[in-house]
Write an enzyme that holds these catalytic residues in place. Structure first.
Site, PDB file in Angstrom:
ATOM      1  N   GLY A  34       2.770  -1.606   3.189  1.00  0.00           N
ATOM      2  CA  GLY A  34       3.053  -2.167   1.868  1.00  0.00           C
ATOM      3  C   GLY A  34       4.240  -3.099   1.970  1.00  0.00           C
ATOM      4  O   GLY A  34       4.913  -3.153   3.008  1.00  0.00           O
ATOM      5  N   LEU A  35       4.488  -3.833   0.919  1.00  0.00           N
ATOM      6  CA  LEU A  35       5.606  -4.772   0.893  1.00  0.00           C
ATOM      7  C   LEU A  35       6.948  -4.058   1.018  1.00  0.00           C
ATOM      8  O   LEU A  35       7.051  -2.856   0.768  1.00  0.00           O
ATOM      9  CB  LEU A  35       5.589  -5.567  -0.420  1.00  0.00           C
ATOM     10  N   SER A  36       7.971  -4.812   1.384  1.00  0.00           N
ATOM     11  CA  SER A  36       9.331  -4.279   1.362  1.00  0.00           C
ATOM     12  C   SER A  36       9.654  -3.850  -0.066  1.00  0.00           C
ATOM     13  O   SER A  36       9.401  -4.591  -1.020  1.00  0.00           O
ATOM     14  CB  SER A  36      10.312  -5.368   1.819  1.00  0.00           C
ATOM     15  N   GLY A  37      10.168  -2.640  -0.223  1.00  0.00           N
ATOM     16  CA  GLY A  37      10.484  -2.136  -1.557  1.00  0.00           C
ATOM     17  C   GLY A  37       9.297  -1.513  -2.274  1.00  0.00           C
ATOM     18  O   GLY A  37       9.414  -1.129  -3.436  1.00  0.00           O
ATOM     19  N   SER A  38       8.164  -1.382  -1.579  1.00  0.00           N
ATOM     20  CA  SER A  38       6.964  -0.812  -2.213  1.00  0.00           C
ATOM     21  C   SER A  38       7.076   0.688  -2.425  1.00  0.00           C
ATOM     22  O   SER A  38       6.349   1.265  -3.234  1.00  0.00           O
ATOM     23  CB  SER A  38       5.723  -1.116  -1.378  1.00  0.00           C
ATOM     24  N   GLY A  39       7.967   1.330  -1.669  1.00  0.00           N
ATOM     25  CA  GLY A  39       8.112   2.775  -1.765  1.00  0.00           C
ATOM     26  C   GLY A  39       7.443   3.526  -0.627  1.00  0.00           C
ATOM     27  O   GLY A  39       7.392   4.755  -0.629  1.00  0.00           O
ATOM     28  N   LYS A  40       6.959   2.788   0.378  1.00  0.00           N
ATOM     29  CA  LYS A  40       6.236   3.454   1.474  1.00  0.00           C
ATOM     30  C   LYS A  40       7.113   4.434   2.241  1.00  0.00           C
ATOM     31  O   LYS A  40       6.657   5.523   2.599  1.00  0.00           O
ATOM     32  CB  LYS A  40       5.579   2.432   2.405  1.00  0.00           C
ATOM     33  N   SER A  88       3.983  -3.960   8.303  1.00  0.00           N
ATOM     34  CA  SER A  88       2.787  -4.319   9.088  1.00  0.00           C
ATOM     35  C   SER A  88       1.876  -5.243   8.292  1.00  0.00           C
ATOM     36  O   SER A  88       0.796  -4.839   7.855  1.00  0.00           O
ATOM     37  CB  SER A  88       2.048  -3.061   9.565  1.00  0.00           C
TER      38      SER A  88
END
Length: 197
Positions: A32-38, A106
């Site tokens: 997921g994007l940076s800051g997505s919470g992954k 990724s």
């Protein structure tokens, strides 16, 4: 190198380790994007699995870049090599019988597919933490989006470098207003339903 290097099969194998661990090994690949919470969701999943007595290890983007991948930047080529190395390391953890959690942007489908093919079978579980760019920018815990918008960071995913969203992830978390614990439970439910744990 080539034909001079041969994989050595040891007497204690993955199946032996899984039997001792009382669970199947796999790679949970959080993207997921940076800051997505992954990383937050991956951390909660690991905590839940640990509380259940499962053997786990969480690989996080920043931690890996501080050590093994500290020689890599953020060009497309370096991102590809970053994921290749993480895939190889994850494969070793899975062979060790461990539920491995990898939390990395990724951004390229082809690289995630390469890791899936490297592991083979049902060992690769793609977890897409699907968070709108506007939400990620609003969170921006490290101030990276603002720096990218200001031109201080180049090749930043979602701004001037693409993110190719998964087309059919095993777990799809719509992370816009969902409680992180509920998001983690989606992953646990998948593992239970598919008899990993």
């Amino acid at each position: 190198m080539g034909s001079d290097v041969v994989w050595h099969a040891h007497k204690v194998c993955r199946e032996d380790r899984e039997l001792q661990n009382e669970h199947r090994a796999c790679l949970l690949w959080f993207t997921g994007l940076s800051g997505s919470g992954k990383s937050t969701v991956a951390g909660l999943v690991e905590e839940k699995l640990h509380a259940m007595g499962k053997r786990t290890y969480l690989l996080d983007g920043d931690n890996v870049r501080k050590g093994m991948n500290r020689d890599l930047g953020f060009t497309d080529e370096d991102r590809i090599e970053n994921i290749r190395r993480i895939g190889e390391m994850s494969r070793l953890f899975v062979d060790a019988g461990i539920i491995t959690l990898s939390a990395f942007i990724s951004p390229f489908r082809s690289e995630r597919q390469s890791v899936r093919e490297l592991l083979g079978g049902n060992d690769f579980i793609e977890v897409f933490v699907d968070t709108p760019l506007t939400t990620c920018e609003r969170r921006d815990p490290k101030g990276l989006y603002q720096r990218a918008r200001d031109g201080l960071i180049k090749n930043f995913t979602g701004i001037d470098s693409p993110y190719e969203a998964p087309q059919s992830p095993e777990v799809h978390i719509i992370n816009d207003g969902i409680d992180p614990d509920a998001a983690a439970e989606q992953v646990i439910s998948y593992l239970v339903a598919n008899k990993y744990i």
